[in-house]
Design a protein around this motif. Sequence first.
Motif, PDB file in Angstrom:
ATOM      1  N   SER A 148       0.833  -1.204   0.000  1.00 28.01           N
ATOM      2  CA  SER A 148       0.000   0.000   0.000  1.00 28.01           C
ATOM      3  C   SER A 148       0.870   1.259   0.000  1.00 28.01           C
ATOM      4  O   SER A 148       0.526   2.269  -0.627  1.00 28.01           O
ATOM      5  CB  SER A 148      -0.926  -0.015   1.220  1.00 28.01           C
ATOM      6  N   GLU A 149       1.992   1.204   0.702  1.00 26.58           N
ATOM      7  CA  GLU A 149       2.909   2.347   0.693  1.00 26.58           C
ATOM      8  C   GLU A 149       3.502   2.566  -0.697  1.00 26.58           C
ATOM      9  O   GLU A 149       3.712   3.712  -1.118  1.00 26.58           O
ATOM     10  CB  GLU A 149       4.031   2.140   1.710  1.00 26.58           C
ATOM     11  N   TYR A 151       1.964   1.870  -3.533  1.00 27.81           N
ATOM     12  CA  TYR A 151       0.919   2.502  -4.330  1.00 27.81           C
ATOM     13  C   TYR A 151       0.799   4.000  -3.982  1.00 27.81           C
ATOM     14  O   TYR A 151       0.594   4.845  -4.869  1.00 27.81           O
ATOM     15  CB  TYR A 151      -0.421   1.809  -4.100  1.00 27.81           C
ATOM     16  N   PHE A 152       0.939   4.312  -2.711  1.00 20.54           N
ATOM     17  CA  PHE A 152       0.868   5.715  -2.292  1.00 20.54           C
ATOM     18  C   PHE A 152       2.022   6.519  -2.882  1.00 20.54           C
ATOM     19  O   PHE A 152       1.826   7.611  -3.424  1.00 20.54           O
ATOM     20  CB  PHE A 152       0.877   5.796  -0.758  1.00 20.54           C
ATOM     21  N   LEU A 171      -3.701   5.809  -5.805  1.00 21.54           N
ATOM     22  CA  LEU A 171      -4.044   6.265  -4.463  1.00 21.54           C
ATOM     23  C   LEU A 171      -5.262   5.518  -3.907  1.00 21.54           C
ATOM     24  O   LEU A 171      -5.330   5.228  -2.696  1.00 21.54           O
ATOM     25  CB  LEU A 171      -4.300   7.769  -4.471  1.00 21.54           C
ATOM     26  N   ALA A 174      -4.026   2.279  -2.724  1.00 22.89           N
ATOM     27  CA  ALA A 174      -3.331   2.445  -1.445  1.00 22.89           C
ATOM     28  C   ALA A 174      -4.326   2.605  -0.305  1.00 22.89           C
ATOM     29  O   ALA A 174      -4.119   2.077   0.806  1.00 22.89           O
ATOM     30  CB  ALA A 174      -2.402   3.649  -1.516  1.00 22.89           C
ATOM     31  N   GLN A 175      -5.403   3.339  -0.544  1.00 20.90           N
ATOM     32  CA  GLN A 175      -6.418   3.556   0.488  1.00 20.90           C
ATOM     33  C   GLN A 175      -7.103   2.243   0.886  1.00 20.90           C
ATOM     34  O   GLN A 175      -7.338   1.979   2.078  1.00 20.90           O
ATOM     35  CB  GLN A 175      -7.443   4.565  -0.017  1.00 20.90           C
ATOM     36  N   TRP A 178      -4.569  -0.166   2.807  1.00 27.95           N
ATOM     37  CA  TRP A 178      -3.632   0.492   3.716  1.00 27.95           C
ATOM     38  C   TRP A 178      -3.317  -0.390   4.918  1.00 27.95           C
ATOM     39  O   TRP A 178      -4.212  -0.916   5.578  1.00 27.95           O
ATOM     40  CB  TRP A 178      -4.188   1.821   4.188  1.00 27.95           C
ATOM     41  N   LEU A 185      -2.802   7.409   7.100  1.00 26.35           N
ATOM     42  CA  LEU A 185      -3.786   7.288   6.026  1.00 26.35           C
ATOM     43  C   LEU A 185      -4.345   8.656   5.643  1.00 26.35           C
ATOM     44  O   LEU A 185      -4.846   8.836   4.523  1.00 26.35           O
ATOM     45  CB  LEU A 185      -4.914   6.346   6.467  1.00 26.35           C
ATOM     46  N   GLN A 187      -2.709  11.221   4.938  1.00 29.23           N
ATOM     47  CA  GLN A 187      -1.940  11.719   3.796  1.00 29.23           C
ATOM     48  C   GLN A 187      -2.465  11.140   2.480  1.00 29.23           C
ATOM     49  O   GLN A 187      -2.456  11.825   1.456  1.00 29.23           O
ATOM     50  CB  GLN A 187      -0.472  11.364   3.983  1.00 29.23           C
ATOM     51  N   VAL A 188      -2.928   9.897   2.521  1.00 30.51           N
ATOM     52  CA  VAL A 188      -3.489   9.297   1.317  1.00 30.51           C
ATOM     53  C   VAL A 188      -4.761  10.024   0.920  1.00 30.51           C
ATOM     54  O   VAL A 188      -4.966  10.349  -0.264  1.00 30.51           O
ATOM     55  CB  VAL A 188      -3.763   7.799   1.545  1.00 30.51           C
ATOM     56  N   HIS A 189      -5.637  10.318   1.900  1.00 33.05           N
ATOM     57  CA  HIS A 189      -6.876  11.039   1.597  1.00 33.05           C
ATOM     58  C   HIS A 189      -6.585  12.458   1.097  1.00 33.05           C
ATOM     59  O   HIS A 189      -7.265  12.950   0.186  1.00 33.05           O
ATOM     60  CB  HIS A 189      -7.764  11.086   2.846  1.00 33.05           C
TER      61      HIS A 189
END
Length: 271
Positions: A148-149, A151-152, A171, A174-175, A178, A185, A187-189
């Motif tokens: 997931s990191e 993908y982020f 993203l 990643a969400q 996660w 998380l 930061q992803v949003h």
Amino acid sequence: MQRATCVALAQAAPAAPRWRPLAARRGGLLALPGRSRSSSSSGRRPAAPAAALPSPLELPASSSSSSGLELLAAQPRDLLLSTHVQAALLGDLAEGLEAPVQLAYLVTLMGFLVVGAYLVVRQVLIRRELEEAAKVLGERVRTGEATSEDYFELGVILLRKKLYTQATKNLEKAQKGWQGEPEELAQVHNALGYAFFNMEKTEAAIAEYRKAVQLQPSYVTAWNNLGDAYERKKAYGDALAAYQEALTYAPDNKVAQARAEYCRTRLARTA
């Protein structure tokens, strides 16, 4: 007979010329220039014109008096010389100033060139790093080894390259998967909200920003982004509230200060 001969010779001989004044003599000092009547009648070459009397201005000045004529004749020459001297001094001064001015110009130009070259090289290096990182992360995604990191990080790289559609897909992956801390998380949003905002999906961006500040209330960047999204909708009251929340955590934040003042002005005009 002898007496008669003497009388005849006496009568035939020309009479002795009478004395004439000096002024009437041909070629005298006071005679007018030109041809006299006697020369025209006798066929002789006319006498040369008498030399004109010297003008008083041409007479040499005596040693006892310094005439003003010499001063008048010398002043224009002195003024001309002083003008040439001044021009030469100004020319020397201009030549003296030309070198420092050119040096300052060259130094300034070199400074601009150095700064420009630094920015260009920096952008090139950043772009190269992004390309290399995207290549490594893309290889992990293709092989199914991406986390997931990963993908982020790949989504953030695509955002910086302004590839918003591809960034959104990574993203969202990643969400969903996660595996890190809930606060991270946020930061992803926030990144996903930024992608939607640049894709003109304002409502979706607001929803993602709100999720980010819910997970991390002190997330100043997410509060500022939320206020920006509300400003696009011309909801200045909600935007002002978002900027005020940012200022509670960062009172010196320049972005929040400036935008909050703008929202107050807009609300005062519409009141």
